[in-house]
Write a protein that holds these residues in place. Structure first.
Motif, PDB file in Angstrom:
ATOM      1  N   ALA A 109      57.023  18.221  97.305  1.00 43.65           N
ATOM      2  CA  ALA A 109      55.982  17.177  97.516  1.00 43.65           C
ATOM      3  C   ALA A 109      55.769  16.466  96.528  1.00 43.65           C
ATOM      4  CB  ALA A 109      54.813  17.376  98.215  1.00 43.65           C
ATOM      5  N   ALA A 110      55.255  15.192  95.976  1.00 47.28           N
ATOM      6  CA  ALA A 110      54.716  14.484  95.535  1.00 47.28           C
ATOM      7  C   ALA A 110      53.115  15.045  95.003  1.00 47.28           C
ATOM      8  CB  ALA A 110      54.328  13.128  95.767  1.00 47.28           C
ATOM      9  N   PRO A 111      53.921  14.936  92.949  1.00 48.64           N
ATOM     10  CA  PRO A 111      52.133  15.583  92.939  1.00 48.64           C
ATOM     11  C   PRO A 111      51.182  14.947  93.199  1.00 48.64           C
ATOM     12  CG  PRO A 111      53.991  15.265  91.013  1.00 48.64           C
ATOM     13  CD  PRO A 111      54.611  14.411  92.336  1.00 48.64           C
ATOM     14  N   ASP A 112      50.123  15.619  93.582  1.00 48.95           N
ATOM     15  CA  ASP A 112      48.068  15.896  93.889  1.00 48.95           C
ATOM     16  C   ASP A 112      48.460  14.427  95.719  1.00 48.95           C
ATOM     17  OD1 ASP A 112      47.615  15.897  91.491  1.00 48.95           O
ATOM     18  OD2 ASP A 112      47.864  14.244  90.102  1.00 48.95           O
ATOM     19  N   SER A 113      49.739  14.739  96.145  1.00 48.53           N
ATOM     20  CA  SER A 113      50.155  13.897  97.482  1.00 48.53           C
ATOM     21  C   SER A 113      48.961  15.802  98.129  1.00 48.53           C
ATOM     22  CB  SER A 113      51.512  13.835  97.802  1.00 48.53           C
ATOM     23  OG  SER A 113      51.568  15.676  97.561  1.00 48.53           O
ATOM     24  N   PRO A 114      48.904  15.202  99.416  1.00 48.92           N
ATOM     25  CA  PRO A 114      47.819  16.019 100.698  1.00 48.92           C
ATOM     26  C   PRO A 114      48.734  17.068 100.578  1.00 48.92           C
ATOM     27  CG  PRO A 114      47.232  14.028 100.789  1.00 48.92           C
ATOM     28  CD  PRO A 114      48.284  14.099 100.254  1.00 48.92           C
ATOM     29  N   SER A 115      50.526  16.778 101.071  1.00 46.75           N
ATOM     30  CA  SER A 115      50.994  18.081 100.859  1.00 46.75           C
ATOM     31  C   SER A 115      51.044  19.205 100.090  1.00 46.75           C
ATOM     32  CB  SER A 115      52.115  17.716 101.241  1.00 46.75           C
ATOM     33  OG  SER A 115      52.403  17.317 102.618  1.00 46.75           O
ATOM     34  N   ALA A 116      51.009  18.374  98.654  1.00 45.14           N
ATOM     35  CA  ALA A 116      51.290  18.809  97.407  1.00 45.14           C
ATOM     36  C   ALA A 116      49.847  19.921  97.485  1.00 45.14           C
ATOM     37  CB  ALA A 116      51.502  17.947  96.670  1.00 45.14           C
ATOM     38  N   LEU A 117      49.048  19.152  98.098  1.00 44.71           N
ATOM     39  CA  LEU A 117      47.742  20.012  97.695  1.00 44.71           C
ATOM     40  C   LEU A 117      47.834  21.634  98.139  1.00 44.71           C
ATOM     41  CD1 LEU A 117      45.627  17.201  97.024  1.00 44.71           C
ATOM     42  CD2 LEU A 117      46.529  18.894  95.458  1.00 44.71           C
ATOM     43  N   ILE A 118      48.180  21.358  99.459  1.00 50.85           N
ATOM     44  CA  ILE A 118      48.543  21.864 100.712  1.00 50.85           C
ATOM     45  C   ILE A 118      49.575  23.907  99.150  1.00 50.85           C
ATOM     46  CG2 ILE A 118      48.847  23.139 102.778  1.00 50.85           C
ATOM     47  CD1 ILE A 118      47.793  20.278 103.744  1.00 50.85           C
ATOM     48  N   LYS A 148      60.934  31.132 102.927  1.00 55.04           N
ATOM     49  CA  LYS A 148      60.339  30.291 102.725  1.00 55.04           C
ATOM     50  C   LYS A 148      59.250  29.326 103.797  1.00 55.04           C
ATOM     51  CE  LYS A 148      63.621  27.537 102.485  1.00 55.04           C
ATOM     52  NZ  LYS A 148      65.534  27.218 102.653  1.00 55.04           N
ATOM     53  N   PHE A 149      58.987  28.254 102.989  1.00 52.76           N
ATOM     54  CA  PHE A 149      57.993  27.886 104.005  1.00 52.76           C
ATOM     55  C   PHE A 149      58.385  25.998 103.638  1.00 52.76           C
ATOM     56  CE2 PHE A 149      55.664  27.829  99.645  1.00 52.76           C
ATOM     57  CZ  PHE A 149      55.454  26.655 100.353  1.00 52.76           C
ATOM     58  N   TYR A 150      57.746  26.000 104.529  1.00 57.47           N
ATOM     59  CA  TYR A 150      57.223  24.110 104.480  1.00 57.47           C
ATOM     60  C   TYR A 150      56.604  23.722 105.034  1.00 57.47           C
ATOM     61  CZ  TYR A 150      60.331  23.407 109.039  1.00 57.47           C
ATOM     62  OH  TYR A 150      60.606  23.401 109.991  1.00 57.47           O
ATOM     63  N   LEU A 151      56.378  22.291 104.996  1.00 56.83           N
ATOM     64  CA  LEU A 151      55.295  21.667 105.159  1.00 56.83           C
ATOM     65  C   LEU A 151      55.619  20.577 106.364  1.00 56.83           C
ATOM     66  CD1 LEU A 151      52.963  21.046 102.684  1.00 56.83           C
ATOM     67  CD2 LEU A 151      52.749  22.978 104.076  1.00 56.83           C
ATOM     68  N   ASN A 152      55.513  20.198 107.679  1.00 56.69           N
ATOM     69  CA  ASN A 152      56.065  19.914 108.832  1.00 56.69           C
ATOM     70  C   ASN A 152      55.633  18.218 108.522  1.00 56.69           C
ATOM     71  OD1 ASN A 152      53.849  19.964 110.050  1.00 56.69           O
ATOM     72  ND2 ASN A 152      54.363  21.054 111.854  1.00 56.69           N
ATOM     73  N   ARG A 153      55.762  17.762 109.948  1.00 59.01           N
ATOM     74  CA  ARG A 153      55.463  16.123 109.060  1.00 59.01           C
ATOM     75  C   ARG A 153      54.201  16.214 109.837  1.00 59.01           C
ATOM     76  NH1 ARG A 153      57.379  12.674 114.691  1.00 59.01           N
ATOM     77  NH2 ARG A 153      57.304  14.266 116.437  1.00 59.01           N
ATOM     78  N   TYR A 154      52.949  16.956 109.910  1.00 59.93           N
ATOM     79  CA  TYR A 154      52.091  16.960 110.276  1.00 59.93           C
ATOM     80  C   TYR A 154      51.049  18.178 109.526  1.00 59.93           C
ATOM     81  CZ  TYR A 154      53.468  16.036 115.042  1.00 59.93           C
ATOM     82  OH  TYR A 154      54.331  14.662 116.395  1.00 59.93           O
ATOM     83  N   ARG A 155      52.283  18.187 108.435  1.00 61.16           N
ATOM     84  CA  ARG A 155      51.614  19.088 107.022  1.00 61.16           C
ATOM     85  C   ARG A 155      51.032  20.184 107.497  1.00 61.16           C
ATOM     86  NH1 ARG A 155      47.663  14.110 105.157  1.00 61.16           N
ATOM     87  NH2 ARG A 155      49.067  12.701 104.867  1.00 61.16           N
ATOM     88  N   ALA A 156      51.596  21.030 108.486  1.00 63.71           N
ATOM     89  CA  ALA A 156      51.445  21.760 108.693  1.00 63.71           C
ATOM     90  C   ALA A 156      52.340  23.332 108.299  1.00 63.71           C
ATOM     91  CB  ALA A 156      51.207  22.750 110.725  1.00 63.71           C
ATOM     92  N   ILE A 157      52.117  24.185 108.321  1.00 63.63           N
ATOM     93  CA  ILE A 157      52.774  25.515 107.597  1.00 63.63           C
ATOM     94  C   ILE A 157      53.884  25.745 107.985  1.00 63.63           C
ATOM     95  CG2 ILE A 157      53.076  26.966 105.485  1.00 63.63           C
ATOM     96  CD1 ILE A 157      50.028  26.219 105.389  1.00 63.63           C
ATOM     97  N   VAL A 158      55.153  26.099 108.113  1.00 62.44           N
ATOM     98  CA  VAL A 158      56.083  26.247 108.992  1.00 62.44           C
ATOM     99  C   VAL A 158      56.761  27.078 107.899  1.00 62.44           C
ATOM    100  CG1 VAL A 158      58.468  26.529 110.418  1.00 62.44           C
ATOM    101  CG2 VAL A 158      56.645  24.840 110.366  1.00 62.44           C
ATOM    102  N   TRP A 159      56.689  29.046 108.753  1.00 61.50           N
ATOM    103  CA  TRP A 159      56.986  30.287 107.583  1.00 61.50           C
ATOM    104  C   TRP A 159      59.029  30.082 108.139  1.00 61.50           C
ATOM    105  CZ3 TRP A 159      54.574  31.813 103.487  1.00 61.50           C
ATOM    106  CH2 TRP A 159      53.207  30.964 103.432  1.00 61.50           C
ATOM    107  N   LEU A 160      59.409  30.945 107.196  1.00 62.17           N
ATOM    108  CA  LEU A 160      60.659  31.433 107.193  1.00 62.17           C
ATOM    109  C   LEU A 160      60.873  32.150 107.017  1.00 62.17           C
ATOM    110  CD1 LEU A 160      62.518  28.072 106.616  1.00 62.17           C
ATOM    111  CD2 LEU A 160      61.642  28.589 108.963  1.00 62.17           C
TER     112      LEU A 160
END
Length: 313
Positions: free
Chosen positions: A214-223, A105-117
């Protein structure tokens, strides 16, 4: 509601209820479904997927429930994963970048860094394998060091290979399976294979939900979109070939809907109609109905790591 649907509803549970009865948080439950630890059935009423009561009873009757089920789906980050394997976080990250341990799995933290699980069970198995001893301590073998110096990072690509298996597990309809493969390719690559605009529109309609949330077209969604889109030429070529095959199978089943033409309803699901098999504790890429993902993930590992993997003396 018909008598048949009444029987089906009473013999199954919603995903939320099944998660509660199995004492899993929703994220854990979703991962359990992806891994094949919990098998689901299509809802005949069109309301999504459900879990058979017999499946819930089977899991609850297993020795060590619920702890053993929790252990199968326990996902850990880099720090906890490194501690499980008895190594530094730096070494653990190197193994992950080389594709020797594969994120689940992965998710983006509040700093938009990728956290791998990663699956804790797989990390323990890796550490216990004697052939991996040279990778657990000491200097990284020269061939692998060279790959790291070149900036190799196979975590996104290996996650995509595994995610492909997750999605195919839940896709009985041929067009939905083709849409799963297409979802990992850029639109231009899909258009090169599916030249018919109505087919492309149908694939896009059946495209599985993106993993980021993430919301469409948001920075997190683009990452997240970059992570979920193949970018290696070999991977793209493999997926394009697979899309051609799955599209051919879908066309044989029924044509894509067109304006003014009623869409032919999907064929009834058959995979889930088979009697349940014993629970598996390996990852989803080992399941027969996701053989394409298994070949892709195995190919990625062989191509990028196994050629340089040392063996224990």
């Amino acid at each position: 509601m018909t008598a048949g649907s009444t029987i089906t509803q009473s013999a199954t549970a919603s995903l939320g209820r099944a998660a509660r009865e199995l004492e899993l948080r929703r994220g854990e439950f979703d991962l359990a479904v992806h891994l094949g630890c919990v098998r689901t059935l299509p809802d005949e009423g069109g309301g999504g997927r459900r879990v058979a009561r017999a499946e819930i009873d089977r899991l609850r009757s297993e020795a060590g429930f619920p702890e053993t089920l929790h252990e199968r789906v326990k996902a850990v980050g880099t720090t906890e994963g490194a501690a499980l394997m008895g190594m530094t976080t730096t070494r653990f990250t190197r193994l992950a970048r080389l594709g020797l341990v594969v994120p689940v799995k992965f998710y983006l933290n509040r700093y938009r860094a990728i956290v791998w699980l990663y699956l804790a069970e797989e990390l323990r198995q890796f550490a216990a394998d004697e052939k991996h001893a040279p990778l657990m301590k000491g200097r990284t073998p020269e061939g692998l060091r060279g790959q790291l110096e070149e900036g190799v990072d196979l975590r996104p690509r290996n996650w995509r290979g595994r995610h492909l298996g997750f999605q195919l597990r839940q896709s009985e309809d041929p067009w939905a399976r083709a849409a799963v493969v297409a979802s990992l390719l850029a639109p231009a690559a899909v258009a090169e294979v599916a030249r018919d605009p109505y087919e492309r529109a149908y694939l896009n309609r059946l495209r599985p939900d993106r993993a980021s949330g993430a919301a469409p077209d948001s920075p997190s969604a683009l990452i997240a979109e970059r992570i979920m889109t193949a970018d290696d030429p070999d991977e793209i070529g493999w997926l394009r070939a697979d899309l051609r095959q799955t599209l051919s199978e879908a066309r044989e089943n029924r044509p894509a809907p067109r304006p003014g033409v009623s869409a032919v309803p999907p064929m009834p699901a058959t995979r889930q109609d088979r009697p349940p098999a014993p629970a598996r504790t390996t990852d989803a890429t080992d399941e027969p109905d996701v053989a394409r993902s298994r070949r892709l993930l195995g190919w990625l590992r062989r191509r990028n790591a196994d050629a340089n993997l040392p063996t224990a003396p």
